[in-house]
Write an enzyme that holds these catalytic residues in place. Structure first.
Site, PDB file in Angstrom:
ATOM      1  N   ASP A   1      -2.880   3.690  12.186  1.00 42.95           N
ATOM      2  CA  ASP A   1      -2.647   4.981  11.521  1.00 42.95           C
ATOM      3  C   ASP A   1      -2.966   6.157  12.430  1.00 42.95           C
ATOM      4  OD1 ASP A   1      -2.145   7.055   9.813  1.00 42.95           O
ATOM      5  OD2 ASP A   1      -3.087   6.110   8.096  1.00 42.95           O
TER       6      ASP A   1
ATOM      7  N   ASP B   1      -8.650  10.688  12.990  1.00 44.39           N
ATOM      8  CA  ASP B   1      -8.810  10.273  11.597  1.00 44.39           C
ATOM      9  C   ASP B   1      -9.352   8.846  11.568  1.00 44.39           C
ATOM     10  OD1 ASP B   1      -8.774  10.588   8.855  1.00 44.39           O
ATOM     11  OD2 ASP B   1      -6.671  10.031   8.625  1.00 44.39           O
TER      12      ASP B   1
ATOM     13  N   GLY C   1       0.818  -1.204   0.000  1.00 42.38           N
ATOM     14  CA  GLY C   1       0.000   0.000   0.000  1.00 42.38           C
ATOM     15  C   GLY C   1       0.851   1.251   0.000  1.00 42.38           C
TER      16      GLY C   1
ATOM     17  N   GLY D   1       0.450   5.757   1.048  1.00 43.51           N
ATOM     18  CA  GLY D   1      -0.367   6.839   1.587  1.00 43.51           C
ATOM     19  C   GLY D   1       0.413   8.132   1.599  1.00 43.51           C
ATOM     20  N   SER D   2      -0.153   9.147   2.256  1.00 41.33           N
ATOM     21  CA  SER D   2       0.469  10.469   2.253  1.00 41.33           C
ATOM     22  C   SER D   2       1.777  10.500   3.025  1.00 41.33           C
ATOM     23  CB  SER D   2      -0.499  11.493   2.850  1.00 41.33           C
ATOM     24  OG  SER D   2      -0.860  11.131   4.172  1.00 41.33           O
TER      25      SER D   2
ATOM     26  N   GLY E   1       3.952   7.813   3.231  1.00 38.33           N
ATOM     27  CA  GLY E   1       4.965   6.927   2.682  1.00 38.33           C
ATOM     28  C   GLY E   1       4.351   5.667   2.115  1.00 38.33           C
ATOM     29  N   THR E   2       5.196   4.693   1.786  1.00 41.41           N
ATOM     30  CA  THR E   2       4.731   3.427   1.249  1.00 41.41           C
ATOM     31  C   THR E   2       4.750   2.348   2.327  1.00 41.41           C
ATOM     32  OG1 THR E   2       6.969   2.884   0.524  1.00 41.41           O
ATOM     33  CG2 THR E   2       5.533   3.969  -1.082  1.00 41.41           C
ATOM     34  N   VAL E   3       3.925   1.331   2.148  1.00 44.45           N
ATOM     35  CA  VAL E   3       3.818   0.234   3.112  1.00 44.45           C
ATOM     36  C   VAL E   3       4.293  -1.050   2.449  1.00 44.45           C
ATOM     37  CG1 VAL E   3       2.278  -1.078   4.615  1.00 44.45           C
ATOM     38  CG2 VAL E   3       1.844   1.359   4.206  1.00 44.45           C
TER      39      VAL E   3
END
Length: 281
Positions: free
Chosen positions: A154, A136, A41, A43-44, A46-48
């Site tokens: 998160d 969030d 995955g 996101g804002s 970084g990468t997972v």
């Protein structure tokens, strides 16, 4: 397996500071010790990636909760600044809810148990000292393990609640799940998470996407300034309808605590009645 979030500008989760007596080198993980596998995955922040650390998942000697994703440690040396967390193979609750097979996998009681998982995780965070407000909370930020247990993750927007209220003007999240006071930029507290939980409960009961067809700006206008709420289907039981409506109260002080939500959901799960009448989702 581990979940690695890496980026040169990543901020470590604020809940790492809950136990300042711990030596930071105990939490330090060397990048060379991680066997990085496929990307799962992005996101804002970084990468997972999926990874292995010493061939398995180590157990941390910290206070933790079964419904909060386990933090394993961090790589704090550039250029590989990363957070290392446990890996949950079923991915996000959002993806599971909106998959084609969701109706087969998630029967009514399973969905209610998932809601209870979320409520337990948030109740734990809200009862820490100082409390943590997630800010969030949404189905994409909830991960699911092999046994369909849901865990909160998160904490990019999370804040410690030092006083009665905390400012929400300097951060942004996802409008579809956010409380009206937060969308208006007003001071907020842990009851903003309760509103978001109500949206997640609605998702689990309807298997639909909240505010489908509306853009983020339209959602802000509808929720924050027109006092609109998601439409609860008529086939949903009165008990669950009342719970969602109480979570969505415009006055945050009128929303229930997660402690009471946990009690409410446990009581519902002991009930023999159907929560969604036949013919609905």
């Amino acid at each position: 397996m581990l979940r690695v979030l890496g980026n040169s500008t990543v901020t470590l989760p604020r809940y790492l500071n809950l136990e300042p007596s711990l030596a930071m080198d105990w939490l330090e993980i060397s990048w060379d010790e991680l066997h990085i596998k496929e990307r799962v995955g992005a996101g804002s922040f970084g990468t997972v990636h999926r990874a292995e650390w010493h061939g398995s998942v180590a157990t941390m000697k910290r206070v933790r909760h079964p419904n909060v994703v386990l933090f394993m440690g961090a790589v704090t040396r550039r250029p590989h600044l990363s957070i290392v967390m446990e890996y949950l193979p079923r991915g996000s609750l959002y993806r599971l809810i909106h998959s084609l097979a969701s109706g087969e996998i998630l029967d009514q009681r399973r969905r209610l148990r998932m809601a209870l998982d979320v409520a337990k995780g948030l109740n734990y965070l809200h009862n820490l000292s100082p409390p943590i407000v997630h800010w969030d909370l949404k189905s994409p930020n909830l991960l699911v393990d092999r046994n369909l247990t849901v865990k909160v993750c998160d904490f990019g927007l999370s804040r410690f609640k030092a006083n009665t209220f905390i400012s929400s003007k300097s951060v942004a999240g996802t409008a579809e799940w956010m409380a009206p006071e937060f969308l208006r930029g007003e001071p907020s507290n842990e009851k903003s998470d309760v509103y978001s939980f109500g949206v997640i409960l609605w998702e689990l009961l309807t298997l639909q996407q909240p505010w489908s067809g509306l853009g983020p700006a339209q959602v802000v206008g509808a929720v924050a300034f027109q006092n609109r709420r998601l439409v609860i289907p008529q086939n949903v039981s009165q008990m669950l309808s009342s719970l969602m409506e109480s979570c969505w109260a415009d006055d945050p002080s009128q929303r229930p605590s997660f402690a009471s939500i946990v009690g409410w959901l446990k009581k519902l799960l002991k009930s023999p009645v159907q929560f969604i009448q036949m013919g609905g989702s």
